[in-house]
Write a protein that holds these residues in place. Structure first.
Motif, PDB file in Angstrom:
ATOM      1  N   ILE A 189       7.955   4.910   5.759  1.00 35.09           N
ATOM      2  CA  ILE A 189       7.149   3.724   6.128  1.00 35.09           C
ATOM      3  C   ILE A 189       7.594   2.544   5.288  1.00 35.09           C
ATOM      4  O   ILE A 189       7.786   1.421   5.781  1.00 35.09           O
ATOM      5  CB  ILE A 189       5.632   3.989   5.907  1.00 35.09           C
ATOM      6  CG1 ILE A 189       5.137   5.050   6.898  1.00 35.09           C
ATOM      7  CG2 ILE A 189       4.828   2.695   6.049  1.00 35.09           C
ATOM      8  CD1 ILE A 189       3.699   5.476   6.664  1.00 35.09           C
ATOM      9  N   MET A 190       7.806   2.796   3.974  1.00 33.51           N
ATOM     10  CA  MET A 190       8.164   1.686   3.076  1.00 33.51           C
ATOM     11  C   MET A 190       9.557   1.133   3.406  1.00 33.51           C
ATOM     12  O   MET A 190       9.743  -0.084   3.488  1.00 33.51           O
ATOM     13  CB  MET A 190       8.133   2.159   1.631  1.00 33.51           C
ATOM     14  CG  MET A 190       7.775   1.025   0.692  1.00 33.51           C
ATOM     15  SD  MET A 190       7.700   1.600  -0.983  1.00 33.51           S
ATOM     16  CE  MET A 190       9.407   1.655  -1.374  1.00 33.51           C
ATOM     17  N   LEU A 216       0.655   4.222  -2.701  1.00 27.20           N
ATOM     18  CA  LEU A 216       0.534   5.641  -2.334  1.00 27.20           C
ATOM     19  C   LEU A 216       1.605   6.467  -3.046  1.00 27.20           C
ATOM     20  O   LEU A 216       1.344   7.520  -3.608  1.00 27.20           O
ATOM     21  CB  LEU A 216       0.679   5.822  -0.820  1.00 27.20           C
ATOM     22  CG  LEU A 216      -0.538   5.473   0.034  1.00 27.20           C
ATOM     23  CD1 LEU A 216      -0.207   5.602   1.522  1.00 27.20           C
ATOM     24  CD2 LEU A 216      -1.702   6.412  -0.295  1.00 27.20           C
ATOM     25  N   LEU A 217       2.859   5.927  -3.037  1.00 24.33           N
ATOM     26  CA  LEU A 217       3.975   6.642  -3.658  1.00 24.33           C
ATOM     27  C   LEU A 217       3.766   6.788  -5.156  1.00 24.33           C
ATOM     28  O   LEU A 217       4.167   7.777  -5.765  1.00 24.33           O
ATOM     29  CB  LEU A 217       5.289   5.910  -3.400  1.00 24.33           C
ATOM     30  CG  LEU A 217       5.923   6.129  -2.027  1.00 24.33           C
ATOM     31  CD1 LEU A 217       7.181   5.290  -1.890  1.00 24.33           C
ATOM     32  CD2 LEU A 217       6.259   7.605  -1.819  1.00 24.33           C
ATOM     33  N   LEU A 228       0.448  13.105  -3.668  1.00 20.21           N
ATOM     34  CA  LEU A 228       0.857  13.334  -2.278  1.00 20.21           C
ATOM     35  C   LEU A 228       1.685  14.609  -2.211  1.00 20.21           C
ATOM     36  O   LEU A 228       2.397  14.945  -3.164  1.00 20.21           O
ATOM     37  CB  LEU A 228       1.714  12.174  -1.765  1.00 20.21           C
ATOM     38  CG  LEU A 228       1.101  10.784  -1.746  1.00 20.21           C
ATOM     39  CD1 LEU A 228       2.108   9.784  -1.171  1.00 20.21           C
ATOM     40  CD2 LEU A 228      -0.167  10.753  -0.882  1.00 20.21           C
ATOM     41  N   TYR A 255       0.832  -1.211   0.000  1.00 21.18           N
ATOM     42  CA  TYR A 255       0.000   0.000   0.000  1.00 21.18           C
ATOM     43  C   TYR A 255       0.866   1.260   0.000  1.00 21.18           C
ATOM     44  O   TYR A 255       0.528   2.252  -0.621  1.00 21.18           O
ATOM     45  CB  TYR A 255      -0.967  -0.016   1.191  1.00 21.18           C
ATOM     46  CG  TYR A 255      -2.190  -0.880   0.891  1.00 21.18           C
ATOM     47  CD1 TYR A 255      -3.225  -0.387   0.075  1.00 21.18           C
ATOM     48  CD2 TYR A 255      -2.296  -2.167   1.392  1.00 21.18           C
ATOM     49  CE1 TYR A 255      -4.325  -1.184  -0.222  1.00 21.18           C
ATOM     50  CE2 TYR A 255      -3.390  -2.964   1.109  1.00 21.18           C
ATOM     51  CZ  TYR A 255      -4.413  -2.475   0.302  1.00 21.18           C
ATOM     52  OH  TYR A 255      -5.484  -3.243  -0.005  1.00 21.18           O
ATOM     53  N   SER A 256       2.036   1.196   0.688  1.00 17.05           N
ATOM     54  CA  SER A 256       2.921   2.370   0.664  1.00 17.05           C
ATOM     55  C   SER A 256       3.388   2.619  -0.765  1.00 17.05           C
ATOM     56  O   SER A 256       3.441   3.770  -1.228  1.00 17.05           O
ATOM     57  CB  SER A 256       4.155   2.160   1.538  1.00 17.05           C
ATOM     58  OG  SER A 256       3.798   1.588   2.740  1.00 17.05           O
ATOM     59  N   GLN A 297       4.193  14.333   2.696  1.00 17.77           N
ATOM     60  CA  GLN A 297       3.517  13.025   2.715  1.00 17.77           C
ATOM     61  C   GLN A 297       4.376  11.962   2.019  1.00 17.77           C
ATOM     62  O   GLN A 297       4.515  10.832   2.493  1.00 17.77           O
ATOM     63  CB  GLN A 297       2.138  13.121   2.024  1.00 17.77           C
ATOM     64  CG  GLN A 297       1.096  13.795   2.877  1.00 17.77           C
ATOM     65  CD  GLN A 297      -0.156  14.136   2.091  1.00 17.77           C
ATOM     66  OE1 GLN A 297      -0.118  14.277   0.850  1.00 17.77           O
ATOM     67  NE2 GLN A 297      -1.269  14.283   2.779  1.00 17.77           N
ATOM     68  N   ARG A 298       4.991  12.335   0.880  1.00 18.80           N
ATOM     69  CA  ARG A 298       5.843  11.380   0.134  1.00 18.80           C
ATOM     70  C   ARG A 298       7.010  10.903   1.023  1.00 18.80           C
ATOM     71  O   ARG A 298       7.314   9.711   1.110  1.00 18.80           O
ATOM     72  CB  ARG A 298       6.437  12.035  -1.119  1.00 18.80           C
ATOM     73  CG  ARG A 298       5.482  12.213  -2.268  1.00 18.80           C
ATOM     74  CD  ARG A 298       6.238  12.654  -3.510  1.00 18.80           C
ATOM     75  NE  ARG A 298       7.014  11.571  -4.092  1.00 18.80           N
ATOM     76  CZ  ARG A 298       6.502  10.624  -4.837  1.00 18.80           C
ATOM     77  NH1 ARG A 298       5.215  10.634  -5.115  1.00 18.80           N
ATOM     78  NH2 ARG A 298       7.254   9.664  -5.321  1.00 18.80           N
ATOM     79  N   TYR A 304       7.162  10.838   4.273  1.00 21.47           N
ATOM     80  CA  TYR A 304       6.715   9.950   5.354  1.00 21.47           C
ATOM     81  C   TYR A 304       6.420   8.542   4.822  1.00 21.47           C
ATOM     82  O   TYR A 304       6.807   7.538   5.407  1.00 21.47           O
ATOM     83  CB  TYR A 304       5.471  10.518   6.047  1.00 21.47           C
ATOM     84  CG  TYR A 304       5.735  11.810   6.812  1.00 21.47           C
ATOM     85  CD1 TYR A 304       7.047  12.208   7.111  1.00 21.47           C
ATOM     86  CD2 TYR A 304       4.678  12.631   7.234  1.00 21.47           C
ATOM     87  CE1 TYR A 304       7.291  13.383   7.802  1.00 21.47           C
ATOM     88  CE2 TYR A 304       4.923  13.800   7.933  1.00 21.47           C
ATOM     89  CZ  TYR A 304       6.237  14.176   8.209  1.00 21.47           C
ATOM     90  OH  TYR A 304       6.479  15.332   8.888  1.00 21.47           O
ATOM     91  N   VAL A 305       5.723   8.511   3.689  1.00 20.85           N
ATOM     92  CA  VAL A 305       5.360   7.181   3.144  1.00 20.85           C
ATOM     93  C   VAL A 305       6.639   6.434   2.741  1.00 20.85           C
ATOM     94  O   VAL A 305       6.751   5.215   2.933  1.00 20.85           O
ATOM     95  CB  VAL A 305       4.377   7.327   1.957  1.00 20.85           C
ATOM     96  CG1 VAL A 305       4.088   5.967   1.328  1.00 20.85           C
ATOM     97  CG2 VAL A 305       3.075   7.962   2.405  1.00 20.85           C
ATOM     98  N   GLN A 306       7.608   7.205   2.197  1.00 18.55           N
ATOM     99  CA  GLN A 306       8.894   6.584   1.821  1.00 18.55           C
ATOM    100  C   GLN A 306       9.543   5.930   3.054  1.00 18.55           C
ATOM    101  O   GLN A 306      10.032   4.792   2.991  1.00 18.55           O
ATOM    102  CB  GLN A 306       9.832   7.695   1.285  1.00 18.55           C
ATOM    103  CG  GLN A 306      11.188   7.193   0.787  1.00 18.55           C
ATOM    104  CD  GLN A 306      11.073   6.453  -0.538  1.00 18.55           C
ATOM    105  OE1 GLN A 306      10.288   6.863  -1.393  1.00 18.55           O
ATOM    106  NE2 GLN A 306      11.807   5.359  -0.681  1.00 18.55           N
TER     107      GLN A 306
END
Ligand code: ATP
Ligand code: MG
Length: 486
Positions: A273-274, A254-255, A262, A250-251, A266-267, A269-271
């Motif tokens: 998380i991944m 999102l990316l 994003l 899902y990450s 946000q990018r 943070y998601v990066q």
């Protein structure tokens, strides 16, 4: 030497002379006395067992025992040595044989207990002028002429025999008795010491047996716990992997903007998380690998693998993390490396683990080299036999922090890390090298490490070029395409 002058342990009631005395020394002492006086000598224990029997060497004795009635005449000696009369008196008793020669019989005592008898003789008493009249009667064999000839000959033998006054014989017996008493005393002390040793050894043995039993129980319990732990690890990591794969997936979506654009924060943070998800997945995969190794053995799907190609692939995959630390990562496969018989995925994982360690433990600006060369299965420290089976050696050399000498023997153990403090600088679980070793050995290969001068470490892995018969045969998989190694 009187017994009461010494502080002695009470004698064991059933002990025998044979248990106390060293048979060889007893035989030698008796032989010396018998030869010194030219007579015979015997020692019997209290159960009438003959311990020493030195026959007299007189021509008279030989002549009589050679006569048809000889065995019954000389047999009286047996009766003499078995007689317990001497036990009742203090000192020697004198007994004649059928010929009239004398015997001295003395009880062997220790701490007042009779342990046996000493029989000295036959000897010719100074007062003995001719053979005993009983001999003529005893010689009667139905051949009067032969008997008379034997008797005449015997008489002549007697006259040639040197005589020994009884006083002198008694002296000899007394001194021999004293010598025997000393031997008995020291022999008994030795017997007691050895009994104490035996008892101590028996105690130690019993204790050891008990400890071994308890140890075996603990090992059994630990094995059960270990199995439980491995099963637990396998289940938990398997269960963690599924949701984690979704988190990463899902990450990624999102990316890629699948749920809309994003913002830059946000990018970022998601990066993160991944990346952290990836790290976690790697740890979970290692734990799964190790628990699989511990519970079910290693499944190998072997094929011809070109290690030069594999080295390049791993080099390409590891270049980005190397670059982030400004580490120069180079790959040097020797020309014309033969393919090896290996499980491609596992061989790749081996090399990835070694290279990722090299990058992790090398400071910024260092170098990491991957080398491949033709080798032999017994290469490395102490090896070098040109007849050993061919192998390809993969080497990973770094200019990193090195491994302290005392830690080297342990780095291949599961969960071992040189720095295991909670504040340690480098991440990881300490499973990488244990997996490497298990995978390599499952192939019939070898792995070891050496320190590098002036700094750094070299890890070498040997993959056999040809399938290792033992590995396949040992696990009952005839097909070379798939092997299981426990
Ligand atoms: N190239 C190297 N240079 C210096 N130390 C090393 C090197 N490779 C391994 N070590 C030491 O050996 C230990 C065990 O290595 P291993 O790969 O098993 O575990 P890890 O790298 O700490 O964790 P993991 O591989 O599970 O992520 C490391 O923690 C490190 O202390
Ligand atoms: Mg590692």
């Amino acid at each position: 030497m009187a017994d009461d002058e010494l502080e002695l342990e009470p004698l064991e009631p059933n002990i025998t002379l044979a248990e106390i005395l060293d048979q060889d020394s007893l035989q030698r002492v008796c032989m010396t006395f018998a030869r010194m006086h030219g007579t015979g000598l015997a020692v019997v224990d209290r159960h009438r067992q003959v311990l020493v029997d030195i026959p007299a060497q007189y021509p008279l004795c030989r002549r009589i025992s050679a006569h048809p009635a000889g065995s019954s005449i000389c047999g009286t000696f047996d009766a003499l040595i078995q007689s317990e009369e001497a036990n009742l008196v203090d000192g020697s008793i004198n007994k004649p044989c059928t010929c009239g020669l004398g015997y001295e019989i003395l009880a062997i005592r220790h701490q007042g207990m009779v342990l046996g008898r000493l029989v000295f003789g036959p000897y010719r008493d100074a007062g003995m002028s001719s053979l005993a009249p009983a001999l003529a009667e005893a010689l009667r064999s139905g051949d009067p002429e032969a008997d008379a000839a034997t008797l005449r000959g015997a008489e002549q033998d007697l006259q040639k025999m040197e005589s020994l006054p009884r006083e002198r014989a008694l002296q000899v017996v007394r001194s021999l008795g004293e010598v025997l008493s000393v031997i008995v005393q020291t022999g008994y002390a030795r017997h007691l010491t050895s009994q104490i040793h035996i008892a101590a050894i028996q105690d130690a043995y019993n204790e050891l047996t008990e400890k071994n039993r308890r140890l075996a129980d603990s090992v059994e319990k630990l094995k059960e716990l270990d199995k439980l732990k491995s099963n637990f690890l396998a289940t938990v990591s398997h269960e963690l992997r599924t949701p984690l794969t979704s988190v990463i997936g899902y990450s990624e979506m999102l990316l890629e903007g699948l749920a809309g654009e994003l913002s830059s924060d946000q990018r970022d943070y998601v990066q993160i998380i991944m990346e952290k998800g990836d790290q976690l997945l790697q740890i979970i995969n290692e734990v799964l690998d190790i628990s699989k190794i511990e519970t079910g053995g290693i499944q190998l799907a072997c094929e011809r693998v070109n290690l030069a190609e594999l080295m390049q692939q791993v080099g390409d995959a590891m270049r980005p993390p190397a670059r982030r630390k400004e580490i120069a990562l180079t790959v040097h496969p020797a020309e014309m490396l033969p393919p090896v018989w290996a499980d491609r995925t596992k061989a790749r994982q081996v090399l990835l683990n070694l290279v990722s360690n090299a990058i992790k433990f090398t400071p910024r600006g260092g170098t990491v080299e991957i080398r491949g060369e033709l080798s032999r299965m017994n290469a490395g420290p102490g090896g070098g036999d040109p007849l050993a089976p061919p192998a390809v050696a993969l080497k990973v050399l770094d200019t990193g922090i090195g491994i302290p000498e005392d830690a080297r023997p342990r780095v291949f153990e599961a969960f071992y890390q040189v720095d295991n403090t909670t504040t340690r600088e480098y991440g990881g679980t300490g499973l990488g090298l244990s997996i490497v070793k298990n995978f390599v050995e499952a192939h019939g290969g070898r792995v070891w490490m050496e320190a590098r001068e002036p700094a750094g470490t070299v890890f070498t892995v040997l993959f056999p070029v040809n399938p290792v018969q033992g590995v396949t045969a040992a696990h009952g998989r005839p097909s070379p395409r798939s092997q299981t190694v426990g």
